[in-house]
Structures are given as structure tokens and as C-alpha cells.
Write a protein that holds these residues in place. Structure first.
Motif, PDB file in Angstrom:
ATOM      1  N   ALA A 179      -9.586  -4.394  26.571  1.00  0.00           N
ATOM      2  CA  ALA A 179      -9.065  -5.030  27.695  1.00  0.00           C
ATOM      3  C   ALA A 179      -7.274  -5.120  27.496  1.00  0.00           C
ATOM      4  O   ALA A 179      -6.613  -4.651  28.486  1.00  0.00           O
ATOM      5  N   ILE A 180      -6.698  -5.219  26.464  1.00  0.00           N
ATOM      6  CA  ILE A 180      -5.650  -4.782  25.990  1.00  0.00           C
ATOM      7  C   ILE A 180      -4.704  -3.571  26.290  1.00  0.00           C
ATOM      8  O   ILE A 180      -3.817  -3.288  26.866  1.00  0.00           O
ATOM      9  N   THR A 181      -5.672  -2.667  25.839  1.00  0.00           N
ATOM     10  CA  THR A 181      -5.316  -1.054  25.960  1.00  0.00           C
ATOM     11  C   THR A 181      -5.658  -0.627  27.265  1.00  0.00           C
ATOM     12  O   THR A 181      -5.422   0.482  27.267  1.00  0.00           O
ATOM     13  N   ASP A 182      -6.441  -1.440  27.835  1.00  0.00           N
ATOM     14  CA  ASP A 182      -7.150  -0.679  29.222  1.00  0.00           C
ATOM     15  C   ASP A 182      -5.863  -0.790  30.277  1.00  0.00           C
ATOM     16  O   ASP A 182      -5.414  -1.692  30.590  1.00  0.00           O
ATOM     17  N   PRO A 183      -5.659   0.705  30.906  1.00  0.00           N
ATOM     18  CA  PRO A 183      -4.458   0.603  31.814  1.00  0.00           C
ATOM     19  C   PRO A 183      -4.927   0.229  33.127  1.00  0.00           C
ATOM     20  O   PRO A 183      -4.139  -0.032  34.027  1.00  0.00           O
ATOM     21  N   ALA A 184      -6.209  -0.097  33.340  1.00  0.00           N
ATOM     22  CA  ALA A 184      -6.851  -0.689  34.798  1.00  0.00           C
ATOM     23  C   ALA A 184      -6.673  -2.153  34.556  1.00  0.00           C
ATOM     24  O   ALA A 184      -6.637  -2.909  35.684  1.00  0.00           O
ATOM     25  N   VAL A 185      -6.309  -2.982  33.452  1.00  0.00           N
ATOM     26  CA  VAL A 185      -6.143  -4.303  33.398  1.00  0.00           C
ATOM     27  C   VAL A 185      -4.597  -4.528  33.380  1.00  0.00           C
ATOM     28  O   VAL A 185      -3.846  -4.169  32.624  1.00  0.00           O
ATOM     29  N   ASN A 186      -4.350  -5.069  34.648  1.00  0.00           N
ATOM     30  CA  ASN A 186      -2.646  -5.347  34.681  1.00  0.00           C
ATOM     31  C   ASN A 186      -2.348  -6.775  33.995  1.00  0.00           C
ATOM     32  O   ASN A 186      -3.450  -7.577  33.569  1.00  0.00           O
ATOM     33  N   PRO A 187      -1.023  -7.098  33.792  1.00  0.00           N
ATOM     34  CA  PRO A 187      -0.763  -8.294  32.935  1.00  0.00           C
ATOM     35  C   PRO A 187      -1.321  -9.503  33.304  1.00  0.00           C
ATOM     36  O   PRO A 187      -1.627 -10.431  32.646  1.00  0.00           O
ATOM     37  N   MET A 188      -1.427  -9.851  34.809  1.00  0.00           N
ATOM     38  CA  MET A 188      -1.939 -11.087  35.143  1.00  0.00           C
ATOM     39  C   MET A 188      -3.558 -11.103  35.082  1.00  0.00           C
ATOM     40  O   MET A 188      -3.764 -12.478  34.612  1.00  0.00           O
ATOM     41  N   THR A 189      -4.035 -10.029  35.207  1.00  0.00           N
ATOM     42  CA  THR A 189      -5.453  -9.878  34.780  1.00  0.00           C
ATOM     43  C   THR A 189      -5.875 -10.081  33.143  1.00  0.00           C
ATOM     44  O   THR A 189      -6.699 -11.048  33.004  1.00  0.00           O
ATOM     45  N   LEU A 190      -4.838  -9.848  32.426  1.00  0.00           N
ATOM     46  CA  LEU A 190      -5.208 -10.007  30.922  1.00  0.00           C
ATOM     47  C   LEU A 190      -4.816 -11.325  30.883  1.00  0.00           C
ATOM     48  O   LEU A 190      -5.376 -12.068  29.928  1.00  0.00           O
ATOM     49  N   LYS A 191      -4.035 -11.877  31.380  1.00  0.00           N
ATOM     50  CA  LYS A 191      -3.535 -13.381  31.212  1.00  0.00           C
ATOM     51  C   LYS A 191      -4.751 -14.365  31.637  1.00  0.00           C
ATOM     52  O   LYS A 191      -5.027 -15.318  30.991  1.00  0.00           O
TER      53      LYS A 191
END
Length: 140
Positions: free
Chosen positions: A30-42
Motif C-alpha cells: 500500500a505504501i508503494t502503490d500509486p493508486a493509494v493516495n496519502p489520506m487513503t494510506l493514513k
């Protein structure tokens, strides 16, 4: 009958609960996935703070995640739906003996988009959590 001054009183020390979470295990994919934006990762990281050790199951609700992450519940809901679509988070059935109103979730270490595969992994995770809860503590 004893007078109010003769009735013994018990003083209990009220302590605040201590948060023992020092870190969260977050999927590297998820950290390296470009489809996951910063808020989604948070939001995903917020769920990861509360996952079980073996099965990556969490019973925490969106309001608690919103409070931990510092956003509104509707923002958490929007990003949870995004995580469902990306395959990093899935709804799970609540195991017997557990109660509450929060939805049960399973965090995946890699995106799992196949629904059948998700269901199999969720069942395995719930079984692992159940075995972990039944096992005696291991001395350190």
C-alpha cells in the motif's frame, strides 16, 4: 444503624488508560502503490493500529479511526470504500462471542481483489485469531 460518618468509604485511585501502541504494521504494498493516495494510506494506517497480531482482524469503528487520524467520519468512510476497491481492506463476519456495533475488517498485506480469495483468507484469519486467544501465554 451507623451514622454517615461511621460508614467506611473506599478510595479508589482512578487512572487513565494508557495507550500501549508504539507502532502499526502497515502493508508495504500500500505504501508503494500509486493508486493509494496519502489520506487513503493514513486511514489504512489507522485501521492497522488496531489489528490483531495473527489474523489482521480489527473491530474498530469509523468514528474511532476518524478521531485517531484527525478527520471526519465521512472522510474515513470514503477512503474505506476506496480501500475495499483496491483490495487492502475487506469486511469480515464477526466471530462468535464478539459483540458491538463496529464492522469487523481484515487488512491484507497485498491487494486481494478476488472475492472468493478474500473470503478464504478472512476465514483463515478469524481461525488464527481464535486459536491465539485460546492459547496460554508464552513466557518470555
Amino acid at each position: 444503624m451507623k451514622s454517615p460518618s461511621e460508614v467506611p468509604t473506599f478510595k479508589t485511585k482512578v487512572t487513565q488508560s494508557v495507550d500501549h501502541r508504539a507502532f502499526a504494521r502497515v502493508p508495504c504494498a500500500a505504501i508503494t502503490d500509486p493508486a493509494v493516495n496519502p489520506m487513503t494510506l493514513k486511514v489504512l494506517s489507522g485501521y492497522c493500529m488496531f489489528t490483531s497480531k495473527k489474523g489482521n482482524i480489527t473491530f474498530v469503528g469509523q468514528l474511532r479511526i476518524a478521531a485517531e487520524v484527525g478527520v471526519g467520519q465521512s472522510t474515513v468512510s470514503r477512503h474505506v470504500n476506496r480501500l475495499y476497491g483496491l483490495g487492502y481492506l475487506a469486511k469480515a463476519r464477526r466471530p462468535p462471542g464478539k459483540w458491538g456495533t463496529a464492522q469487523t475488517h481484515r487488512v491484507f498485506w497485498y491487494p486481494v481483489k478476488n472475492k472468493k480469495q478474500r473470503e478464504l483468507e478472512i476465514e483463515d484469519a478469524i481461525d488464527a485469531d481464535k486459536q491465539d486467544a485460546d492459547a496460554p501465554p508464552v513466557p518470555i
